[in-house]
Design an enzyme around this catalytic site. Structure first.
Site, PDB file in Angstrom:
ATOM      1  CG  LEU A  85      -1.923  -1.189   1.383  1.00  0.00           C
ATOM      2  CD1 LEU A  85      -2.902  -1.019   2.370  1.00  0.00           C
ATOM      3  CD2 LEU A  85      -2.477  -1.663  -0.166  1.00  0.00           C
ATOM      4  N   GLY A 122       1.262  -5.194   1.447  1.00  0.00           N
ATOM      5  CA  GLY A 122       0.332  -5.121   0.390  1.00  0.00           C
ATOM      6  C   GLY A 122       0.682  -5.867  -0.744  1.00  0.00           C
ATOM      7  CG  ASN A 142       6.488  -5.204   6.078  1.00  0.00           C
ATOM      8  OD1 ASN A 142       5.241  -5.189   5.356  1.00  0.00           O
ATOM      9  ND2 ASN A 142       7.207  -4.374   5.850  1.00  0.00           N
ATOM     10  CD  GLU A 143       0.696  -5.352   6.679  1.00  0.00           C
ATOM     11  OE1 GLU A 143       1.543  -6.671   6.950  1.00  0.00           O
ATOM     12  OE2 GLU A 143       0.042  -5.522   5.735  1.00  0.00           O
TER      13      GLU A 143
HETATM   14  C1  LIG Z   1      -6.795  -1.404  11.115  1.00  0.00           C
HETATM   15  C2  LIG Z   1      -5.886  -1.055   9.772  1.00  0.00           C
HETATM   16  C3  LIG Z   1      -4.528  -0.652   9.969  1.00  0.00           C
HETATM   17  C4  LIG Z   1      -3.755  -0.610   8.818  1.00  0.00           C
HETATM   18  C5  LIG Z   1      -3.542  -1.290   7.885  1.00  0.00           C
HETATM   19  C6  LIG Z   1      -2.518  -1.156   6.857  1.00  0.00           C
HETATM   20  C7  LIG Z   1      -2.099  -2.094   5.933  1.00  0.00           C
HETATM   21  C8  LIG Z   1      -0.827  -1.730   5.130  1.00  0.00           C
HETATM   22  C9  LIG Z   1      -0.262  -2.415   4.420  1.00  0.00           C
HETATM   23  C10 LIG Z   1       0.880  -1.947   3.689  1.00  0.00           C
HETATM   24  O1  LIG Z   1       1.015  -2.339   2.413  1.00  0.00           O
HETATM   25  S1  LIG Z   1       1.875  -0.670   4.131  1.00  0.00           S
HETATM   26  C11 LIG Z   1       3.267  -0.605   3.119  1.00  0.00           C
HETATM   27  C12 LIG Z   1       4.379  -1.585   3.510  1.00  0.00           C
HETATM   28  N1  LIG Z   1       5.479  -1.466   2.755  1.00  0.00           N
HETATM   29  C13 LIG Z   1       6.819  -1.554   2.943  1.00  0.00           C
HETATM   30  O2  LIG Z   1       7.151  -1.583   4.312  1.00  0.00           O
HETATM   31  C14 LIG Z   1       7.800  -1.448   2.020  1.00  0.00           C
HETATM   32  C15 LIG Z   1       8.663  -0.280   2.202  1.00  0.00           C
HETATM   33  N2  LIG Z   1       9.630   0.007   1.183  1.00  0.00           N
HETATM   34  C16 LIG Z   1      10.607  -0.731   1.089  1.00  0.00           C
HETATM   35  O3  LIG Z   1      11.038  -1.546   1.833  1.00  0.00           O
HETATM   36  C17 LIG Z   1      11.655  -0.362   0.009  1.00  0.00           C
HETATM   37  O4  LIG Z   1      11.292   0.865  -0.771  1.00  0.00           O
HETATM   38  C18 LIG Z   1      11.654  -1.612  -1.142  1.00  0.00           C
HETATM   39  C19 LIG Z   1      10.257  -1.883  -1.547  1.00  0.00           C
HETATM   40  C20 LIG Z   1      12.104  -2.854  -0.541  1.00  0.00           C
HETATM   41  C21 LIG Z   1      12.497  -1.102  -2.360  1.00  0.00           C
HETATM   42  O5  LIG Z   1      13.643  -0.580  -2.062  1.00  0.00           O
HETATM   43  P1  LIG Z   1      14.459   0.194  -2.885  1.00  0.00           P
HETATM   44  O6  LIG Z   1      15.776   0.497  -2.069  1.00  0.00           O
HETATM   45  O7  LIG Z   1      14.650  -0.256  -4.279  1.00  0.00           O
HETATM   46  O8  LIG Z   1      13.692   1.573  -3.095  1.00  0.00           O
HETATM   47  P2  LIG Z   1      13.756   2.766  -1.738  1.00  0.00           P
HETATM   48  O9  LIG Z   1      14.782   3.764  -2.233  1.00  0.00           O
HETATM   49  O10 LIG Z   1      13.429   2.338  -0.508  1.00  0.00           O
HETATM   50  O11 LIG Z   1      12.294   3.386  -2.230  1.00  0.00           O
HETATM   51  C22 LIG Z   1      12.027   4.277  -3.524  1.00  0.00           C
HETATM   52  C23 LIG Z   1      11.160   5.406  -3.116  1.00  0.00           C
HETATM   53  O12 LIG Z   1       9.817   4.718  -3.070  1.00  0.00           O
HETATM   54  C24 LIG Z   1       9.246   5.373  -1.698  1.00  0.00           C
HETATM   55  N3  LIG Z   1       8.411   4.021  -1.103  1.00  0.00           N
HETATM   56  C25 LIG Z   1       8.876   2.718  -0.689  1.00  0.00           C
HETATM   57  N4  LIG Z   1       7.825   1.939  -0.440  1.00  0.00           N
HETATM   58  C26 LIG Z   1       6.986   2.857  -0.507  1.00  0.00           C
HETATM   59  C27 LIG Z   1       5.523   2.634  -0.081  1.00  0.00           C
HETATM   60  N5  LIG Z   1       5.050   1.321   0.177  1.00  0.00           N
HETATM   61  N6  LIG Z   1       4.764   3.449  -0.219  1.00  0.00           N
HETATM   62  C28 LIG Z   1       4.932   4.778  -0.820  1.00  0.00           C
HETATM   63  N7  LIG Z   1       6.490   4.972  -1.107  1.00  0.00           N
HETATM   64  C29 LIG Z   1       7.220   4.056  -0.997  1.00  0.00           C
HETATM   65  C30 LIG Z   1      10.606   5.367  -1.014  1.00  0.00           C
HETATM   66  O13 LIG Z   1      10.268   6.308   0.228  1.00  0.00           O
HETATM   67  C31 LIG Z   1      11.573   5.923  -1.902  1.00  0.00           C
HETATM   68  O14 LIG Z   1      11.128   7.426  -1.936  1.00  0.00           O
HETATM   69  P3  LIG Z   1      11.797   8.728  -2.414  1.00  0.00           P
HETATM   70  O15 LIG Z   1      12.868   8.745  -0.949  1.00  0.00           O
HETATM   71  O16 LIG Z   1      12.462   8.315  -3.529  1.00  0.00           O
HETATM   72  O17 LIG Z   1      11.008  10.016  -2.450  1.00  0.00           O
END
Ligand SMILES: CCCCCCC/C=C/C(=O)SCCNC(=O)CCNC(=O)[C@H](O)C(C)(C)COP(=O)(O)OP(=O)(O)OC[C@H]1O[C@@H](n2cnc3c(N)ncnc32)[C@H](O)[C@@H]1OP(=O)(O)O
Length: 289
Positions: A95, A140, A164-165
């Site tokens: 997400l 997600g 990993n939430e």
């Molecule tokens: C009662 C209900 C409660 C709430 C329920 C909510 C359920 C939530 C579900 C979810 O899916 S939450 C999202 C979980 N995702 C993560 O933890 C992933 C986080 N990201 C990473 O670990 C890494 O980015 C990656 C996917 C392994 C890729 O690594 P890489 O080194 O290739 O890229 P980065 O430099 O880390 O990222 C580039 C750029 O993208 C941004 N970004 C990364 N993930 C997200 C995301 N999920 N959403 C929005 N943006 C994301 C990251 O911040 C970087 O941004 P900039 O610094 O370039 O602006």
């Protein structure tokens, strides 16, 4: 309102694009963040997420994804979909954190409604869904893969998968949890959810998060050969069986969708949760520098 209008526009544009060009027998339609091609075994579409840099599931991406699935469901010639990514090294980062941070309650509610909608459509799809997991797949992203009938993952230790939430200071909703339990069993799910475990491909295979791990350059061919095997089963018996296995899990969300939206909205709006998300986003930024 604006989103509904966008959805109508997309469906319309999609159907125009969807009046497909035939290129070497292959057909394709695309919107900005999702590309759908039919290739390989007859009746199979390949759906590629392409929302760089990390295929985060923004509101727009969710909408386009849902519409593409809807179009495929309505196309009686399509029996199976291979779900994969066009972003190198990333299946989906899950997400979009920026949809859940610093916005207003109406936005959170709208976003969550669309998350629910995509999940219900994927999880209850009549089509055969095979995921070709060619990159990182947290939260997600893992959810998308878990909706599929079969998961093939690239054997690259840099890629991890899992819900990993808890590492973000948030809690996986009950329907994420239910699907995890259905897939890996109660004990493994309980441990992995509390620890927010991100499994390597070998660990994911061992615990049952994925069904097969293959060399990276074979992920797509393996997904196709798996699909061929599943296509050999009569649709009606496979679909009825799938429905029997998944109905209770889907129904438990269907009967409380509104309460789930309200629960999400009030949870994510809390100062303490917003603070956790802020810290997590900062950590992602610092990782770079
Ligand atoms: C009662 C209900 C409660 C709430 C329920 C909510 C359920 C939530 C579900 C979810 O899916 S939450 C999202 C979980 N995702 C993560 O933890 C992933 C986080 N990201 C990473 O670990 C890494 O980015 C990656 C996917 C392994 C890729 O690594 P890489 O080194 O290739 O890229 P980065 O430099 O880390 O990222 C580039 C750029 O993208 C941004 N970004 C990364 N993930 C997200 C995301 N999920 N959403 C929005 N943006 C994301 C990251 O911040 C970087 O941004 P900039 O610094 O370039 O602006």
């Amino acid at each position: 309102m604006a989103l509904a209008a966008a959805r109508r526009l997309l469906l319309h544009a999609g159907s125009r694009l969807g009046r497909r060009e035939a290129v070497d027998g292959a057909r394709r339609f695309a919107n900005k963040r999702v590309l759908v091609e039919t290739e390989g075994p007859a009746g199979v579409a390949v759906m590629k997420l392409r929302n760089p840099p990390v295929n985060s599931l923004s509101l727009e991406c969710l909408t386009e994804f849902t519409i593409s699935l809807e179009k495929l469901e309505n196309d009686k010639s399509i029996r199976g979909v291979i779900l994969t990514s066009e972003c190198p090294g990333i299946f989906s980062a899950g997400l979009d954190l920026l949809e859940m941070y610093g916005r207003n309650p109406a936005h959170y509610a709208e976003y969550w409604k669309n998350v629910q909608e995509l999940w219900l459509r994927l999880y209850t799809s009549n089509m055969i869904l095979v995921s070709a997991i060619n990159g990182a797949s947290p939260a997600g992203g893992c959810l998308l893969a878990l909706c599929c009938d079969y998961r093939v993952m690239a054997d690259n230790p840099k890629y991890t998968i899992g819900l990993n939430e808890s590492l973000l200071g948030i809690v996986a909703p009950f329907w994420f949890k239910d699907m995890y339990v259905n897939t890996i069993g109660h004990r493994e799910a309980e441990r992995a959810l509390q620890l927010g475990t991100l499994f390597s491909p070998a660990e994911a295979l061992k615990v049952g998060v994925v069904d097969e791990v293959v060399p990276e350059d074979q992920v797509h061919s393996k997904a196709r050969s798996v699909m061929t095997k599943w296509l050999a089963i009569p649709d009606h018996s496979r679909q009825l069986t799938k429905n029997m296995m998944r109905k209770a899990t889907a129904d438990s969300l269907i009967k409380q969708r509104e309460a789930d939206i309200q629960n999400f909205t009030s949870f994510i709006s809390k100062d303490s949760i917003q603070k956790s998300l802020h810290m997590y986003l900062e950590k992602l930024k610092q990782k770079k520098g």
